[in-house]
Scaffold this active site. Structure first.
Site, PDB file in Angstrom:
ATOM      1  N   HIS A  12       0.826  -1.218   0.000  1.00  0.00           N
ATOM      2  CA  HIS A  12       0.000   0.000   0.000  1.00  0.00           C
ATOM      3  C   HIS A  12       0.859   1.267   0.000  1.00  0.00           C
ATOM      4  O   HIS A  12       0.400   2.329   0.444  1.00  0.00           O
ATOM      5  CB  HIS A  12      -0.981  -0.026   1.178  1.00  0.00           C
ATOM      6  CG  HIS A  12      -0.346  -0.008   2.547  1.00  0.00           C
ATOM      7  ND1 HIS A  12      -0.830  -0.738   3.614  1.00  0.00           N
ATOM      8  CD2 HIS A  12       0.727   0.675   3.048  1.00  0.00           C
ATOM      9  CE1 HIS A  12      -0.094  -0.504   4.687  1.00  0.00           C
ATOM     10  NE2 HIS A  12       0.864   0.363   4.368  1.00  0.00           N
ATOM     11  N   HIS A  59      -2.624   4.950   9.269  1.00  0.00           N
ATOM     12  CA  HIS A  59      -1.322   5.522   9.629  1.00  0.00           C
ATOM     13  C   HIS A  59      -1.454   6.907  10.257  1.00  0.00           C
ATOM     14  O   HIS A  59      -0.521   7.695  10.225  1.00  0.00           O
ATOM     15  CB  HIS A  59      -0.430   5.632   8.403  1.00  0.00           C
ATOM     16  CG  HIS A  59      -0.205   4.353   7.653  1.00  0.00           C
ATOM     17  ND1 HIS A  59      -1.170   3.738   6.904  1.00  0.00           N
ATOM     18  CD2 HIS A  59       0.903   3.588   7.521  1.00  0.00           C
ATOM     19  CE1 HIS A  59      -0.676   2.648   6.331  1.00  0.00           C
ATOM     20  NE2 HIS A  59       0.579   2.532   6.700  1.00  0.00           N
ATOM     21  N   HIS A 195      10.063  -3.427   5.891  1.00  0.00           N
ATOM     22  CA  HIS A 195      10.431  -2.015   5.719  1.00  0.00           C
ATOM     23  C   HIS A 195      10.543  -1.301   7.052  1.00  0.00           C
ATOM     24  O   HIS A 195       9.883  -1.663   8.015  1.00  0.00           O
ATOM     25  CB  HIS A 195       9.506  -1.254   4.771  1.00  0.00           C
ATOM     26  CG  HIS A 195       8.051  -1.094   5.145  1.00  0.00           C
ATOM     27  ND1 HIS A 195       7.206  -2.140   5.410  1.00  0.00           N
ATOM     28  CD2 HIS A 195       7.279   0.023   5.230  1.00  0.00           C
ATOM     29  CE1 HIS A 195       5.971  -1.680   5.625  1.00  0.00           C
ATOM     30  NE2 HIS A 195       5.996  -0.371   5.545  1.00  0.00           N
ATOM     31  N   GLU A 242       3.436  -4.713   9.575  1.00  0.00           N
ATOM     32  CA  GLU A 242       2.168  -4.737   8.816  1.00  0.00           C
ATOM     33  C   GLU A 242       1.830  -6.155   8.328  1.00  0.00           C
ATOM     34  O   GLU A 242       0.700  -6.418   7.912  1.00  0.00           O
ATOM     35  CB  GLU A 242       2.242  -3.766   7.627  1.00  0.00           C
ATOM     36  CG  GLU A 242       2.264  -2.310   8.070  1.00  0.00           C
ATOM     37  CD  GLU A 242       2.462  -1.321   6.931  1.00  0.00           C
ATOM     38  OE1 GLU A 242       2.288  -0.106   7.162  1.00  0.00           O
ATOM     39  OE2 GLU A 242       2.810  -1.738   5.806  1.00  0.00           O
TER      40      GLU A 242
HETATM   41  C1  DHB Z   1       5.984   3.581   2.741  1.00  0.00           C
HETATM   42  C2  DHB Z   1       5.529   2.314   3.164  1.00  0.00           C
HETATM   43  C3  DHB Z   1       4.394   2.222   3.952  1.00  0.00           C
HETATM   44  O1  DHB Z   1       3.892   1.043   4.420  1.00  0.00           O
HETATM   45  C4  DHB Z   1       3.692   3.361   4.313  1.00  0.00           C
HETATM   46  O2  DHB Z   1       2.576   3.202   5.037  1.00  0.00           O
HETATM   47  C5  DHB Z   1       4.141   4.606   3.904  1.00  0.00           C
HETATM   48  C6  DHB Z   1       5.294   4.716   3.124  1.00  0.00           C
HETATM   49  C7  DHB Z   1       7.197   3.704   1.864  1.00  0.00           C
HETATM   50  O3  DHB Z   1       7.891   2.732   1.649  1.00  0.00           O
HETATM   51  O4  DHB Z   1       7.417   4.800   1.343  1.00  0.00           O
HETATM   52 FE    FE Z   2       2.168   1.310   5.723  1.00  0.00          FE
END
Ligand code: DHB
Ligand code: FE
Length: 281
Positions: A12, A59, A195, A242
């Site tokens: 997402h 978020h 991430h 997540e």
């Molecule tokens: C990014 C990844 C995410 O899950 C999010 O909620 C916002 C940004 C990213 O990798 O930029």
């Molecule tokens: Fe996210």
């Protein structure tokens, strides 16, 4: 009776919304990422689900750190999007299905899951980007499914542990299977994979762990669910947690699934993207 046909996992990342808006589908950075959705589109167009249960995390648009429910479910006629500050245009509202939402909420509370009920809910990129990727962009804004948003706290610790999330998914699956109307349902888990967006480990990606999760989510989700939240933070980054959205999706599909499609792509933005299509057996 309602029937769960299958599940989809998808990233997402907000940057995807920017690429969609600018139609960057053929650019080298994006081409293989977007192409991988073709098989999922074909499946959706063939099975024509009536409903999508979307397991995602907010978020900071609908909930902020001052009030953060662990699990919340939308029970609204429609879900508005609003500006989060990513430079993305706000999209039109998405159709809800309050009758099914309330049914699922009642069953979950009876099964001892404490759910926050949201009769008004704005949806952020965690929900909107997957809708664009699966339906609304290629259908010129149309959304052919009614939606039940299931929002999970992945932001403000303590977070629900992976085993609990798998159990919640199973309870959602049982609730849907007992809904008296004939409906075809897909369950979508958004976000992930590894991430970390800030701090010393910003940019952290763990390909080995991601591929292990994509394998286990099919054959043995309990192996993922044995991890603690802190294990997940260590192995997949602060935002890699997540992954618990995926576990809820997977729990809803029942014991056995068939994998129909998978694509792992690194990086998009700072993040590993995992696309999967699982058919309920
Ligand atoms: C990014 C990844 C995410 O899950 C999010 O909620 C916002 C940004 C990213 O990798 O930029
Ligand atoms: Fe996210």
């Amino acid at each position: 009776m309602a029937q769960i046909l299958g599940g989809i996992t998808t990233s997402h990342i907000p940057a995807i919304g920017g690429a969609i808006a600018k139609e960057k589908f053929q650019e080298p950075y994006w081409k293989s990422f977007f192409e991988a959705y073709g098989k999922v589109h074909s499946w959706l167009d063939a099975v024509k689900p009536d409903v999508a249960v979307v397991v995602y995390n907010d978020h900071g648009l609908n909930f902020f750190l001052d009030k953060m429910p662990t699990f919340s479910i939308g029970a609204a006629r429609q879900y508005r999007n609003a500006d989060e500050g990513w430079g993305l245009s706000t999209v039109p509202p998405f159709p809800g299905f309050p009758e099914l939402s309330w049914y699922v909420i009642e069953e979950l509370v009876a099964a001892e899951f404490d759910i926050t009920t949201c009769q008004d809910m704005v949806v952020d990129h965690g929900f909107v980007i997957p809708m664009q990727l699966l339906w609304t962009h290629r259908l010129k804004g149309a959304c052919p499914v009614k939606l039940v948003p299931v929002c999970v706290n992945t932001v403000q610790h303590p977070l629900p542990n992976p085993a609990r999330c798998l159990k919640l998914g199973r309870a959602i699956g049982e609730a849907i299977a007992s809904y008296p109307e004939d409906l075809k349902v897909v369950v979508i888990g958004t976000g992930g994979l590894s991430h970390q967006l800030d701090g010393e480990r910003a940019g952290f990606i763990n390909k080995d762990f991601d591929l292990w999760c994509m394998d286990k989510i099919v054959t043995n989700p309990e192996a993922i669910a044995e991890h603690s939240i802190h294990d997940l933070v260590r192995l997949s980054g602060a935002q890699g947690v997540e992954l618990i959205n995926w576990l809820i999706m997977r729990g809803a599909l029942g014991e056995h699934v068939e994998k129909r499609h998978q694509n792992y792509h690194i990086p998009i933005s700072n993040t590993a993207s995992g696309l999967m299509l699982l058919e309920a057996a």
